[in-house]
Design a protein around this motif. Structure first.
Motif, PDB file in Angstrom:
ATOM      1  N   PRO A 381       0.821  -1.210   0.000  1.00  0.00           N
ATOM      2  CA  PRO A 381       0.000   0.000   0.000  1.00  0.00           C
ATOM      3  C   PRO A 381       0.861   1.269   0.000  1.00  0.00           C
ATOM      4  O   PRO A 381       1.924   1.302   0.612  1.00  0.00           O
ATOM      5  N   GLY A 382       0.389   2.279  -0.700  1.00  0.00           N
ATOM      6  CA  GLY A 382       1.076   3.574  -0.671  1.00  0.00           C
ATOM      7  C   GLY A 382       0.660   4.331   0.579  1.00  0.00           C
ATOM      8  O   GLY A 382      -0.280   5.128   0.569  1.00  0.00           O
ATOM      9  N   ALA A 383       1.366   4.046   1.670  1.00  0.00           N
ATOM     10  CA  ALA A 383       0.941   4.592   2.964  1.00  0.00           C
ATOM     11  C   ALA A 383       1.525   5.974   3.204  1.00  0.00           C
ATOM     12  O   ALA A 383       2.617   6.275   2.700  1.00  0.00           O
ATOM     13  N   PRO A 384       0.817   6.832   3.963  1.00  0.00           N
ATOM     14  CA  PRO A 384       1.383   8.125   4.329  1.00  0.00           C
ATOM     15  C   PRO A 384       2.710   7.937   5.082  1.00  0.00           C
ATOM     16  O   PRO A 384       2.806   7.041   5.922  1.00  0.00           O
ATOM     17  N   GLN A 385       3.723   8.738   4.778  1.00  0.00           N
ATOM     18  CA  GLN A 385       5.034   8.606   5.430  1.00  0.00           C
ATOM     19  C   GLN A 385       5.003   9.136   6.859  1.00  0.00           C
ATOM     20  O   GLN A 385       5.710   8.643   7.717  1.00  0.00           O
ATOM     21  N   ARG A 386       4.197  10.199   7.078  1.00  0.00           N
ATOM     22  CA  ARG A 386       4.103  10.716   8.452  1.00  0.00           C
ATOM     23  C   ARG A 386       2.798  11.448   8.644  1.00  0.00           C
ATOM     24  O   ARG A 386       2.127  11.857   7.701  1.00  0.00           O
ATOM     25  N   SER A 387       2.435  11.573   9.921  1.00  0.00           N
ATOM     26  CA  SER A 387       1.285  12.390  10.307  1.00  0.00           C
ATOM     27  C   SER A 387       1.633  12.954  11.678  1.00  0.00           C
ATOM     28  O   SER A 387       1.773  12.189  12.645  1.00  0.00           O
ATOM     29  N   GLY A 388       1.823  14.260  11.780  1.00  0.00           N
ATOM     30  CA  GLY A 388       2.255  14.853  13.050  1.00  0.00           C
ATOM     31  C   GLY A 388       3.585  14.246  13.468  1.00  0.00           C
ATOM     32  O   GLY A 388       4.536  14.166  12.682  1.00  0.00           O
ATOM     33  N   ASN A 389       3.652  13.724  14.683  1.00  0.00           N
ATOM     34  CA  ASN A 389       4.895  13.108  15.175  1.00  0.00           C
ATOM     35  C   ASN A 389       5.042  11.640  14.777  1.00  0.00           C
ATOM     36  O   ASN A 389       6.053  11.011  15.083  1.00  0.00           O
ATOM     37  N   LEU A 390       3.994  11.104  14.186  1.00  0.00           N
ATOM     38  CA  LEU A 390       4.036   9.678  13.825  1.00  0.00           C
ATOM     39  C   LEU A 390       4.743   9.487  12.491  1.00  0.00           C
ATOM     40  O   LEU A 390       4.352  10.086  11.483  1.00  0.00           O
ATOM     41  N   ASN A 391       5.785   8.651  12.493  1.00  0.00           N
ATOM     42  CA  ASN A 391       6.542   8.384  11.267  1.00  0.00           C
ATOM     43  C   ASN A 391       6.395   6.920  10.878  1.00  0.00           C
ATOM     44  O   ASN A 391       6.460   6.034  11.746  1.00  0.00           O
ATOM     45  N   LEU A 392       6.233   6.696   9.578  1.00  0.00           N
ATOM     46  CA  LEU A 392       6.150   5.306   9.107  1.00  0.00           C
ATOM     47  C   LEU A 392       7.485   4.622   9.389  1.00  0.00           C
ATOM     48  O   LEU A 392       8.539   5.065   8.922  1.00  0.00           O
ATOM     49  N   TYR A 393       7.434   3.543  10.180  1.00  0.00           N
ATOM     50  CA  TYR A 393       8.667   2.856  10.593  1.00  0.00           C
ATOM     51  C   TYR A 393       8.887   1.599   9.740  1.00  0.00           C
ATOM     52  O   TYR A 393      10.007   1.279   9.370  1.00  0.00           O
ATOM     53  N   ALA A 394       7.799   0.879   9.450  1.00  0.00           N
ATOM     54  CA  ALA A 394       7.948  -0.344   8.664  1.00  0.00           C
ATOM     55  C   ALA A 394       6.629  -0.714   8.012  1.00  0.00           C
ATOM     56  O   ALA A 394       5.558  -0.425   8.549  1.00  0.00           O
ATOM     57  N   VAL A 395       6.733  -1.367   6.861  1.00  0.00           N
ATOM     58  CA  VAL A 395       5.568  -2.015   6.236  1.00  0.00           C
ATOM     59  C   VAL A 395       5.859  -3.504   6.320  1.00  0.00           C
ATOM     60  O   VAL A 395       6.938  -3.950   5.903  1.00  0.00           O
ATOM     61  N   ALA A 396       4.934  -4.243   6.900  1.00  0.00           N
ATOM     62  CA  ALA A 396       5.192  -5.674   7.100  1.00  0.00           C
ATOM     63  C   ALA A 396       4.065  -6.508   6.509  1.00  0.00           C
ATOM     64  O   ALA A 396       2.926  -6.054   6.399  1.00  0.00           O
ATOM     65  N   ASN A 397       4.420  -7.728   6.145  1.00  0.00           N
ATOM     66  CA  ASN A 397       3.446  -8.668   5.628  1.00  0.00           C
ATOM     67  C   ASN A 397       3.722  -9.999   6.307  1.00  0.00           C
ATOM     68  O   ASN A 397       4.856 -10.485   6.291  1.00  0.00           O
ATOM     69  N   ARG A 398       2.689 -10.583   6.943  1.00  0.00           N
ATOM     70  CA  ARG A 398       2.850 -11.808   7.740  1.00  0.00           C
ATOM     71  C   ARG A 398       4.006 -11.667   8.736  1.00  0.00           C
ATOM     72  O   ARG A 398       4.802 -12.568   8.938  1.00  0.00           O
ATOM     73  N   GLY A 399       4.111 -10.468   9.334  1.00  0.00           N
ATOM     74  CA  GLY A 399       5.076 -10.261  10.415  1.00  0.00           C
ATOM     75  C   GLY A 399       6.479  -9.920   9.957  1.00  0.00           C
ATOM     76  O   GLY A 399       7.330  -9.617  10.782  1.00  0.00           O
ATOM     77  N   ALA A 400       6.745  -9.980   8.647  1.00  0.00           N
ATOM     78  CA  ALA A 400       8.100  -9.693   8.156  1.00  0.00           C
ATOM     79  C   ALA A 400       8.097  -8.393   7.369  1.00  0.00           C
ATOM     80  O   ALA A 400       7.169  -8.115   6.601  1.00  0.00           O
ATOM     81  N   ARG A 401       9.165  -7.625   7.536  1.00  0.00           N
ATOM     82  CA  ARG A 401       9.265  -6.330   6.859  1.00  0.00           C
ATOM     83  C   ARG A 401       9.279  -6.528   5.333  1.00  0.00           C
ATOM     84  O   ARG A 401       9.938  -7.440   4.828  1.00  0.00           O
TER      85      ARG A 401
END
Ligand code: NAI
Length: 463
Positions: A381-401
């Protein structure tokens, strides 16, 4: 003496046949128990879809002691397990299953003498499950401090009372670091209060291998629900199979004893089922009630039958269920009146181990450090990189990055987007992030707040 009232649930499948056999043996031995018969299982499904009528639960609450025959649980669909429902509604937090090599039975091992004590309510048995998408099923494994402590404390008390010198905690805390980790942490705290009992822990896979190669090294195994379910059947196999393995479900002030085996639909109605497991569960119940001499007299008769080769077909014999019951009844020595009651229970409550004060559950600080958002998407998914202080840290599928296009091959259609913040996260910040998801037409199915407890991350790593 007046009989002690106890509830009898014959159940379904082979349940009614083996219950009749047990009733015959106990009644011929003049055991002072008056049965209050109650229903559960597929026989009541028409009028009670849950398989366990309210009046049955009420009756057990009233008399606080029950013997239960097996009940059928449909797989995949249909009503929840009647056993699970009984355990939950009566708070039966520990399941005790002795596995001892029995005299007269020719089994693979002759030196097994152990008990499994299984946490009985939690783990994956809360039955809390979700389809995250059409292709991804999720089951919640819930381990709590209070549930673990009750069961583990009961196990140590049981060991102390039965003069068992060693307890093994079985777990998989190397993988389930938080859930099994909590169970193990509680075990390590409680063991400190019992310095006279040797305490060790073992990974569940190793425990399986050790059990089938050197079972004599174990005396008492305590473990979370699912491992207990599997290992206790394994232990039944060590001593002659499901047909002979008893169990007791223990709560505060209430106990339900039952055979380990199920309703055996393949042999139901044929009159060939082995009643030994239900009989031995009834004997555990008698000991629990202080009726030790009756239990010993019947057990001796049972072992005599085994030694004489008088068994049902599953143990190599040729007797029907009721012929076997008759043989046991005929060999049971009479208990003279007054001798039978070791410790007459005026108040059944007193026979139960208190779980103690649950004192380990205090934390000084709790902070939200981020959020895991699960989204349905047929591709990264094309997820937002950040919102306020929240930063995208990882995209995972079945628990793996998810690492670039190369890792796409085996992915499923649910992704976890992990957002972290240096500062404590407010609900408003989370709402703003989710609003961005909505604007970007990302369909989220589930969110978990990521907590820090006393400065320690309280969520699993994404590797
Ligand atoms: P099961 O324990 O009913 O049967 C497994 C095998 O062991 C079958 O071949 C059966 O004939 C044999 N067996 C079991 N008890 C026996 C006995 N007393 N004498 C001689 N042979 C015996 O397990 P299964 O087939 O997996 O489950 C059947 C049903 O029982 C399912 O609906 C299951 O959910 C339910 N079940 C209920 C339990 C309970 O009420 N406590 C526990 C386990 C299963």
């Amino acid at each position: 003496m007046a009989g002690i009232k106890a509830v009898l649930i014959p159940g379904d499948g082979i349940g009614p046949e083996i219950s009749e056999a047990v009733k015959l043996i106990l009644s011929e031995a003049d055991v002072p128990v008056e049965w209050q018969v109650a229903e559960a299982g597929i026989s009541v499904k028409e009028r009670c879809p849950s398989g366990i009528p309210e009046e049955t639960i009420d009756l057990i609450k009233q008399y606080r002691i029950a013997l239960k025959g097996p009940t059928t649980t449909p797989s995949g669909t249909g009503h929840q397990s009647v056993n699970v429902a009984i355990r939950k509604s009566l708070g039966l937090y520990a399941n005790v299953r002795p596995a001892r090599s029995l005299p007269g039975l020719n089994t693979r091992f002759s030196n097994v003498n152990l008990v499994t004590i299984r946490e009985n309510i939690e783990d994956t048995y809360s039955g809390t499950e979700y389809m995250q998408s059409a292709n991804v099923a999720e089951s919640l494994k819930l381990i709590t401090r209070v549930g673990s402590e009750r069961c583990i404390r009961f196990a140590f008390e049981y060991a102390r009372r039965q003069q068992i010198s060693k307890i093994t905690c079985v777990h998989k805390a190397n993988i389930h670091k938080l859930s099994d980790g909590l169970f193990l942490e509680v075990f390590n705290r409680v063991r400190e209060e019992y310095p006279g009992i040797e305490a060790e822990n073992m990974l569940v896979d190793n425990a399986c291998m050790q059990l089938v190669s050197r079972p004599e090294q174990f005396r008492l195994l305590v473990m979370p629900n699912l491992y207990g379910d599997i290992l206790s059947d394994l232990c039944a196999g060590l001593i002659g199979g499901l047909g002979v393995a008893p169990s007791g479900n223990i709560g505060n002030g209430v106990a339900v004893f039952e055979a380990v085996h199920g309703s055996a639909p393949d042999i139901a109605g044929k009159g060939i089922a082995n009643p030994t497991a239900l009989l031995r569960s009834a004997l555990m119940m008698l000991v629990h009630l202080g009726l030790n001499s009756y239990a010993t007299a019947i057990e001796n008769a049972l072992f005599e039958c085994f030694k004489e080769g008088l068994t049902t077909a599953d143990l190599g014999g040729s007797l029907s269920t009721m012929e076997f019951a008759r043989a046991v009844a005929d060999r049971t020595a009479k208990v003279s009146s007054g001798e039978g009651v070791a410790d007459e229970p005026k108040n059944v409550q007193e026979l139960f181990v208190s779980s103690g004060d649950l004192k380990f559950n205090k934390i000084a600080s709790k902070t939200v450090k981020g959020i895991d958002v699960y989204v349905c998407s047929e591709g990264v998914p094309g997820a937002p990189q950040r919102s306020g202080n929240l930063n995208l840290y990882a995209v995972a599928n079945r628990g793996a990055r998810v690492l670039g296009e190369n890792s796409l091959r085996d992915q499923v259609d649910v992704y976890c987007l992990r957002y972290l913040s240096e500062k404590p996260v407010s609900d408003e910040e989370i709402e703003s992030l989710l609003k961005m998801f909505k604007e970007g037409r990302l369909s989220w199915v589930q969110c978990y707040k990521l907590l820090e407890l006393d400065g320690k991350a309280a969520y699993s790593e994404i590797n």
